[in-house]
Design an enzyme around this catalytic site. Sequence first.
Site, PDB file in Angstrom:
ATOM      1  N   THR A  92      27.160 -76.715  34.876  1.00 41.55           N
ATOM      2  CA  THR A  92      27.319 -75.610  35.816  1.00 41.55           C
ATOM      3  C   THR A  92      28.629 -75.795  36.590  1.00 41.55           C
ATOM      4  O   THR A  92      28.979 -74.964  37.412  1.00 41.55           O
ATOM      5  CB  THR A  92      26.158 -75.586  36.833  1.00 41.55           C
ATOM      6  OG1 THR A  92      26.026 -76.894  37.382  1.00 41.55           O
ATOM      7  CG2 THR A  92      24.856 -75.177  36.168  1.00 41.55           C
ATOM      8  N   ASP A  99      22.482 -82.309  29.274  1.00 39.40           N
ATOM      9  CA  ASP A  99      22.475 -81.305  30.334  1.00 39.40           C
ATOM     10  C   ASP A  99      23.189 -81.901  31.556  1.00 39.40           C
ATOM     11  O   ASP A  99      23.199 -83.129  31.723  1.00 39.40           O
ATOM     12  CB  ASP A  99      21.009 -80.968  30.679  1.00 39.40           C
ATOM     13  CG  ASP A  99      20.887 -79.621  31.364  1.00 39.40           C
ATOM     14  OD1 ASP A  99      21.899 -78.905  31.468  1.00 39.40           O
ATOM     15  OD2 ASP A  99      19.775 -79.276  31.802  1.00 39.40           O
ATOM     16  N   LYS A 118      21.833 -71.942  28.454  1.00 38.99           N
ATOM     17  CA  LYS A 118      22.564 -73.062  27.849  1.00 38.99           C
ATOM     18  C   LYS A 118      21.619 -73.956  27.028  1.00 38.99           C
ATOM     19  O   LYS A 118      21.916 -74.285  25.877  1.00 38.99           O
ATOM     20  CB  LYS A 118      23.270 -73.877  28.949  1.00 38.99           C
ATOM     21  CG  LYS A 118      24.330 -73.069  29.697  1.00 38.99           C
ATOM     22  CD  LYS A 118      25.072 -73.885  30.729  1.00 38.99           C
ATOM     23  CE  LYS A 118      24.202 -74.347  31.871  1.00 38.99           C
ATOM     24  NZ  LYS A 118      23.616 -73.231  32.647  1.00 38.99           N
ATOM     25  N   THR A 119      20.487 -74.315  27.632  1.00 37.96           N
ATOM     26  CA  THR A 119      19.534 -75.174  26.907  1.00 37.96           C
ATOM     27  C   THR A 119      19.018 -74.435  25.672  1.00 37.96           C
ATOM     28  O   THR A 119      18.887 -75.019  24.581  1.00 37.96           O
ATOM     29  CB  THR A 119      18.352 -75.528  27.827  1.00 37.96           C
ATOM     30  OG1 THR A 119      18.876 -76.055  29.039  1.00 37.96           O
ATOM     31  CG2 THR A 119      17.425 -76.539  27.196  1.00 37.96           C
ATOM     32  N   ARG A 145      16.437 -66.440  33.435  1.00 39.48           N
ATOM     33  CA  ARG A 145      15.332 -67.241  33.993  1.00 39.48           C
ATOM     34  C   ARG A 145      14.631 -66.474  35.115  1.00 39.48           C
ATOM     35  O   ARG A 145      13.402 -66.503  35.215  1.00 39.48           O
ATOM     36  CB  ARG A 145      15.841 -68.592  34.510  1.00 39.48           C
ATOM     37  CG  ARG A 145      14.725 -69.382  35.188  1.00 39.48           C
ATOM     38  CD  ARG A 145      15.097 -70.805  35.568  1.00 39.48           C
ATOM     39  NE  ARG A 145      15.231 -71.658  34.417  1.00 39.48           N
ATOM     40  CZ  ARG A 145      16.323 -72.334  34.115  1.00 39.48           C
ATOM     41  NH1 ARG A 145      17.400 -72.254  34.886  1.00 39.48           N
ATOM     42  NH2 ARG A 145      16.367 -73.094  33.046  1.00 39.48           N
TER      43      ARG A 145
HETATM   44  P1  ADP Z   1      19.996 -72.930  31.330  1.00 38.89           P
HETATM   45  O1  ADP Z   1      19.898 -74.110  30.394  1.00 38.89           O
HETATM   46  O2  ADP Z   1      21.338 -72.244  31.246  1.00 38.89           O
HETATM   47  O3  ADP Z   1      19.627 -73.257  32.761  1.00 38.89           O
HETATM   48  P2  ADP Z   1      17.772 -71.905  29.770  1.00 38.89           P
HETATM   49  O4  ADP Z   1      18.342 -71.982  28.389  1.00 38.89           O
HETATM   50  O5  ADP Z   1      16.790 -72.968  30.145  1.00 38.89           O
HETATM   51  O6  ADP Z   1      18.946 -71.826  30.850  1.00 38.89           O
HETATM   52  O7  ADP Z   1      17.113 -70.447  29.929  1.00 38.89           O
HETATM   53  C1  ADP Z   1      16.155 -70.142  30.926  1.00 38.89           C
HETATM   54  C2  ADP Z   1      15.107 -69.209  30.353  1.00 38.89           C
HETATM   55  O8  ADP Z   1      15.699 -67.966  30.029  1.00 38.89           O
HETATM   56  C3  ADP Z   1      14.439 -69.713  29.059  1.00 38.89           C
HETATM   57  O9  ADP Z   1      13.086 -69.365  29.068  1.00 38.89           O
HETATM   58  C4  ADP Z   1      15.152 -68.954  27.977  1.00 38.89           C
HETATM   59  O10 ADP Z   1      14.341 -68.741  26.885  1.00 38.89           O
HETATM   60  C5  ADP Z   1      15.501 -67.651  28.649  1.00 38.89           C
HETATM   61  N1  ADP Z   1      16.774 -67.138  28.118  1.00 38.89           N
HETATM   62  C6  ADP Z   1      18.007 -67.474  28.545  1.00 38.89           C
HETATM   63  N2  ADP Z   1      18.954 -66.798  27.870  1.00 38.89           N
HETATM   64  C7  ADP Z   1      18.315 -66.032  26.984  1.00 38.89           C
HETATM   65  C8  ADP Z   1      18.764 -65.082  26.007  1.00 38.89           C
HETATM   66  N3  ADP Z   1      20.057 -64.795  25.847  1.00 38.89           N
HETATM   67  N4  ADP Z   1      17.829 -64.453  25.253  1.00 38.89           N
HETATM   68  C9  ADP Z   1      16.512 -64.717  25.447  1.00 38.89           C
HETATM   69  N5  ADP Z   1      16.024 -65.585  26.370  1.00 38.89           N
HETATM   70  C10 ADP Z   1      16.916 -66.241  27.130  1.00 38.89           C
END
Ligand code: ADP
Length: 354
Positions: free
Chosen positions: A176, A127, A82-83, A235
């Site tokens: 979430t 977030d 998401k981030t 992650r």
């Molecule tokens: P969330 O905000 O949903 O908790 P993040 O965006 O922080 O998740 O992602 C966590 C990690 O996984 C980061 O290092 C991100 O670069 C990697 N990541 C997540 N989704 C992808 C994707 N579709 N392709 C490449 N890397 C991803």
Amino acid sequence: MNDEMTYGTSNTGANEESLRMVSSSPIGNEPVSDEELRPHVLDGFIGQPRLKAQLQLFLDAARKRDVPPDHILLAGPPGLGKTTLAMIVANELEVPIRVTSGPAVQHAGDLASILSSLDTGEVLFIDEIHRLPRAAEELLYIAMEDFRVDVMVGKGPGASSIPLTLPRFTVIGATTREGMLPSPLRARFGFTAHLDFYPHEELEKLIERSANVLGVNLDDGSAHELALRSRGTPRIANRLLRRVRDWAIVHDLIMVRPDDVKEALALYQIDSEGLDRLDLAVLNAIVRNFGGGPVGLNNLAAMVGEESETVETVCEPYLVREGFLMRTPKGRVATEKAWQHLGLTPSSDVSKTF
Ligand code: ADP
């Protein structure tokens, strides 16, 4: 009926969760190391093809119309991107991004001061938007819809509110727990994207990409072994890859073979299905101590020496999703897949274990 979609951990489970290698929330200094692995353009974002196509169209239209796009809501479990997507949107639109979160906004005034300092077109990423205080939520509706914020001047009976016009901007909210967002707030988003767990093939591609960035040489089949253990979550995939990199460095490996992945992750007690020590303790307790179930949550938790909340919020979602465990009105039941995974045959093998 409760329509809340819950992913990830409750507050109670959070401490135990943050100690686990297979936690989907960031642990240690991961917020920093996540950065180096984030793709910066939509093309580099792996998987989620439908969501990417929708978002591409949405962004192209905004660019053609030369206006900031509508507000975007990203919903889904932790660690799915998401981030990363929020950063990609700002980057693709070539606009700055301001980052905050529901818990960081303690008073409506905190949010008012962020909103009143936004530039035209800027992205405001919030977030855990479901954790905004109620007063801030109300202020946000108005800002999102009318691009206006009412600033309070003075205190007590003499206080008055002065409306301040804001430039057009785009809110990207991440949650979430989509069901915890009040419907008026949900309704302010022009586009809602639901992120799903990633299939193994997509995780393999993601692991190969991350291995390139981190300078790890993976032999054929190694990304597959990592993907199998990553619980559908980028992650976790990236975290396990970093531990495999440690292994390769310490053992002076030029190439990481599938057996190295297995050995390295076995050291962290992560098995071939991504189950860790606690997941296995839960399954073993149901099968070996309760004949496969049904067993009540409290009894089960007592048997593995954990809080009921931890078992319920930290272990069960993945075990249920992967078909190892069923939640029935009479209690938890181990599935045939769970028995097989433990190398046992339903019922007949239980007597042998005592
Ligand atoms: P969330 O905000 O949903 O908790 P993040 O965006 O922080 O998740 O992602 C966590 C990690 O996984 C980061 O290092 C991100 O670069 C990697 N990541 C997540 N989704 C992808 C994707 N579709 N392709 C490449 N890397 C991803």
